[in-house]
Design a protein around this motif. Structure first.
Motif, mmCIF file in Angstrom:
data_model
loop_
_atom_site.group_PDB
_atom_site.id
_atom_site.type_symbol
_atom_site.label_atom_id
_atom_site.label_comp_id
_atom_site.label_asym_id
_atom_site.label_seq_id
_atom_site.Cartn_x
_atom_site.Cartn_y
_atom_site.Cartn_z
ATOM 1 N N HIS A 160 0.828 -1.205 0.000
ATOM 2 C CA HIS A 160 0.000 0.000 0.000
ATOM 3 C C HIS A 160 0.861 1.253 0.000
ATOM 4 O O HIS A 160 0.563 2.234 -0.702
ATOM 5 N N LEU A 161 1.947 1.242 0.768
ATOM 6 C CA LEU A 161 2.878 2.373 0.778
ATOM 7 C C LEU A 161 3.493 2.572 -0.605
ATOM 8 O O LEU A 161 3.568 3.695 -1.110
ATOM 9 N N ALA A 162 3.914 1.473 -1.231
ATOM 10 C CA ALA A 162 4.475 1.556 -2.579
ATOM 11 C C ALA A 162 3.442 2.090 -3.568
ATOM 12 O O ALA A 162 3.776 2.861 -4.481
ATOM 13 N N ALA A 163 2.180 1.706 -3.367
ATOM 14 C CA ALA A 163 1.111 2.165 -4.249
ATOM 15 C C ALA A 163 0.921 3.676 -4.162
ATOM 16 O O ALA A 163 0.599 4.334 -5.162
ATOM 17 N N VAL A 164 1.120 4.231 -2.979
ATOM 18 C CA VAL A 164 1.033 5.689 -2.822
ATOM 19 C C VAL A 164 2.084 6.382 -3.681
ATOM 20 O O VAL A 164 1.817 7.406 -4.324
ATOM 21 N N PHE A 165 3.277 5.809 -3.720
ATOM 22 C CA PHE A 165 4.342 6.391 -4.542
ATOM 23 C C PHE A 165 4.013 6.303 -6.038
ATOM 24 O O PHE A 165 4.152 7.281 -6.769
ATOM 25 N N VAL A 166 3.582 5.132 -6.501
ATOM 26 C CA VAL A 166 3.384 4.971 -7.950
ATOM 27 C C VAL A 166 2.081 5.591 -8.438
ATOM 28 O O VAL A 166 1.940 5.885 -9.624
ATOM 29 N N ASN A 167 1.144 5.822 -7.531
ATOM 30 C CA ASN A 167 -0.145 6.366 -7.951
ATOM 31 C C ASN A 167 -0.361 7.800 -7.464
ATOM 32 O O ASN A 167 -0.376 8.738 -8.250
ATOM 33 N N ASN A 168 -0.512 7.970 -6.161
ATOM 34 C CA ASN A 168 -0.865 9.289 -5.619
ATOM 35 C C ASN A 168 0.228 10.321 -5.849
ATOM 36 O O ASN A 168 -0.037 11.450 -6.280
ATOM 37 N N PHE A 169 1.477 9.935 -5.545
ATOM 38 C CA PHE A 169 2.579 10.881 -5.729
ATOM 39 C C PHE A 169 2.828 11.157 -7.206
ATOM 40 O O PHE A 169 3.101 12.289 -7.596
ATOM 41 N N THR A 170 2.740 10.104 -8.021
ATOM 42 C CA THR A 170 2.915 10.300 -9.460
ATOM 43 C C THR A 170 1.842 11.217 -10.027
ATOM 44 O O THR A 170 2.127 12.102 -10.841
ATOM 45 N N ASN A 171 0.620 11.046 -9.563
ATOM 46 C CA ASN A 171 -0.464 11.906 -10.033
ATOM 47 C C ASN A 171 -0.225 13.358 -9.634
ATOM 48 O O ASN A 171 -0.535 14.285 -10.391
ATOM 49 N N GLN A 172 0.351 13.568 -8.452
ATOM 50 C CA GLN A 172 0.670 14.933 -8.037
ATOM 51 C C GLN A 172 1.754 15.530 -8.934
ATOM 52 O O GLN A 172 1.729 16.729 -9.248
ATOM 53 N N LEU A 173 2.691 14.699 -9.380
ATOM 54 C CA LEU A 173 3.705 15.186 -10.311
ATOM 55 C C LEU A 173 3.072 15.563 -11.652
ATOM 56 O O LEU A 173 3.506 16.517 -12.301
ATOM 57 N N LEU A 196 2.301 7.617 -21.128
ATOM 58 C CA LEU A 196 1.964 6.231 -21.453
ATOM 59 C C LEU A 196 3.211 5.388 -21.693
ATOM 60 O O LEU A 196 3.304 4.250 -21.226
ATOM 61 N N GLU A 197 4.185 5.947 -22.408
ATOM 62 C CA GLU A 197 5.410 5.199 -22.696
ATOM 63 C C GLU A 197 6.186 4.928 -21.412
ATOM 64 O O GLU A 197 6.771 3.839 -21.239
ATOM 65 N N THR A 198 6.200 5.879 -20.500
ATOM 66 C CA THR A 198 6.890 5.684 -19.221
ATOM 67 C C THR A 198 6.259 4.540 -18.435
ATOM 68 O O THR A 198 6.953 3.700 -17.860
ATOM 69 N N ALA A 199 4.928 4.497 -18.427
ATOM 70 C CA ALA A 199 4.222 3.419 -17.724
ATOM 71 C C ALA A 199 4.426 2.078 -18.423
ATOM 72 O O ALA A 199 4.617 1.044 -17.771
ATOM 73 N N ASN A 200 4.413 2.103 -19.747
ATOM 74 C CA ASN A 200 4.584 0.857 -20.505
ATOM 75 C C ASN A 200 5.987 0.285 -20.347
ATOM 76 O O ASN A 200 6.187 -0.933 -20.337
ATOM 77 N N LYS A 201 6.973 1.168 -20.233
ATOM 78 C CA LYS A 201 8.369 0.728 -20.181
ATOM 79 C C LYS A 201 8.643 -0.167 -18.972
ATOM 80 O O LYS A 201 9.393 -1.143 -19.063
ATOM 81 N N VAL A 202 8.020 0.149 -17.834
ATOM 82 C CA VAL A 202 8.293 -0.643 -16.634
ATOM 83 C C VAL A 202 7.534 -1.970 -16.623
ATOM 84 O O VAL A 202 7.645 -2.739 -15.671
ATOM 85 N N GLN A 203 6.765 -2.230 -17.690
ATOM 86 C CA GLN A 203 6.178 -3.560 -17.822
ATOM 87 C C GLN A 203 7.258 -4.564 -18.225
ATOM 88 O O GLN A 203 7.118 -5.770 -17.984
ATOM 89 N N ASP A 204 8.311 -4.075 -18.873
ATOM 90 C CA ASP A 204 9.375 -4.951 -19.367
ATOM 91 C C ASP A 204 10.734 -4.703 -18.713
ATOM 92 O O ASP A 204 11.581 -5.591 -18.689
ATOM 93 N N LEU A 205 10.942 -3.490 -18.216
ATOM 94 C CA LEU A 205 12.204 -3.139 -17.574
ATOM 95 C C LEU A 205 11.965 -2.807 -16.109
ATOM 96 O O LEU A 205 10.877 -2.377 -15.722
ATOM 97 N N SER A 206 12.997 -2.976 -15.279
ATOM 98 C CA SER A 206 12.895 -2.519 -13.897
ATOM 99 C C SER A 206 12.922 -0.995 -13.895
ATOM 100 O O SER A 206 13.469 -0.375 -14.818
ATOM 101 N N PRO A 207 12.327 -0.345 -12.884
ATOM 102 C CA PRO A 207 12.398 1.120 -12.813
ATOM 103 C C PRO A 207 13.832 1.632 -12.843
ATOM 104 O O PRO A 207 14.105 2.699 -13.405
ATOM 105 N N TYR A 208 14.741 0.870 -12.246
ATOM 106 C CA TYR A 208 16.155 1.273 -12.258
ATOM 107 C C TYR A 208 16.678 1.338 -13.689
ATOM 108 O O TYR A 208 17.314 2.321 -14.092
ATOM 109 N N MET A 209 16.419 0.302 -14.481
ATOM 110 C CA MET A 209 16.919 0.246 -15.851
ATOM 111 C C MET A 209 16.187 1.225 -16.764
ATOM 112 O O MET A 209 16.741 1.678 -17.778
ATOM 113 N N ALA A 210 14.953 1.569 -16.426
ATOM 114 C CA ALA A 210 14.154 2.439 -17.295
ATOM 115 C C ALA A 210 14.464 3.923 -17.103
ATOM 116 O O ALA A 210 14.064 4.749 -17.922
#
Length: 255
Positions: A160-173, A196-210
């Motif tokens: 849930h904490l991780a979800a706040v980062f990828v959803n709520n915080f990202t939406n604020q950005l 969309l491309e940023t979100a799609n990229k992490v389907q195949d790459l780790s966030p670190y690599m992306a």
């Protein structure tokens, strides 16, 4: 056929009702809320009640209300030894009153009443105290097309904490970006393919690599120019904090 009673009338409760209502092997017996006005639209689809003492027998009772109110509502239930679950990502399963069998049915998704949800894209995180109840919740999730994940309370809280980062915080950005483009009369929509491309990229790459951009490259000139362009001190602070975080992650020297 699994029978379900929903308690609450917020975004999660509403979307769960819609999903259960169209599922072949689920029957929503009742929908409880303190104010019937909030769910009056559904009076021809399900029995509504604002009286906890009038709740009938069901296989699962789903409490989908604000986190702070879950324990209190579960303590007010007038029956015992039935399966009662909540939908929260951060509330301990033991916060539910122990007079009933307890569990968690946590759909990991962002819910807005106006936006349709396809539950085949909604993972359901499950937690139970009695093994037999896990099978019931798995069948219920499968009935609406969701995949399930068995997690303990600590794992669910971390998710849930991780979800706040990828959803709520990202939406604020996104909101910050909208303010920046709006200030110069640039259409925010131009950024949507990049989003969309940023979100799609992490389907195949780790966030670190992306990761890309001036912070990762340690492009000090570009970073300096960006900071000069930012008129809001709050936006500058966000930019500097995230730049520093990226530099730390990728082993770059800070400015």
């Amino acid at each position: 056929m699994i029978t379900v009673t929903i308690l609450g009338a917020g975004n999660v409760a509403t979307h769960l009702f819609k999903a259960f209502d169209t599922a072949e092997n689920v029957q929503v017996k009742q929908w409880y809320n303190r104010s019937l006005k909030s769910i009056q639209t559904y009076k021809n689809k399900v029995a509504l009640t604002d009286d906890l003492s009038q709740l009938e027998q069901a296989d699962v009772y789903i409490i989908a209300i604000s986190d702070d109110a879950i324990a209190n509502l579960s303590s007010k239930l007038t029956f015992t030894d039935r399966l009662v679950v909540h939908t929260s990502g951060s509330v301990n399963v033991h916060d539910l009153d122990k007079k009933n069998r307890r569990g968690v049915f946590y759909p990991l998704q962002t819910f807005s009443k106006a936006a349709a949800i396809d539950f085949t894209n909604v993972p359901i995180c499950l937690e139970v105290l009695e093994k037999a109840d896990l099978k019931t919740l798995k069948v219920l999730a499968k009935a609406i097309g969701s995949k399930t994940h068995k997690l303990n309370t600590d794992q669910r809280k971390a998710l849930h904490l991780a979800a706040v980062f990828v959803n709520n915080f990202t939406n604020q950005l996104y909101r910050v970006a909208h303010e920046i483009t709006e200030a110069e009369g640039v259409e925010f929509d131009i950024l949507k393919p990049l989003i969309l491309e940023t979100a799609n990229k992490v389907q195949d790459l780790s966030p670190y690599m992306a990761q890309t951009g001036p912070a990762k490259r340690n492009d000090k000139k570009t970073i300096s120019k960006h900071l000069q362009l930012l008129k809001s001190e709050q936006h500058k602070a966000i930019y500097e904090l995230l730049t520093s975080s990226i530099q730390h992650t990728h082993g770059r020297k800070k400015l």
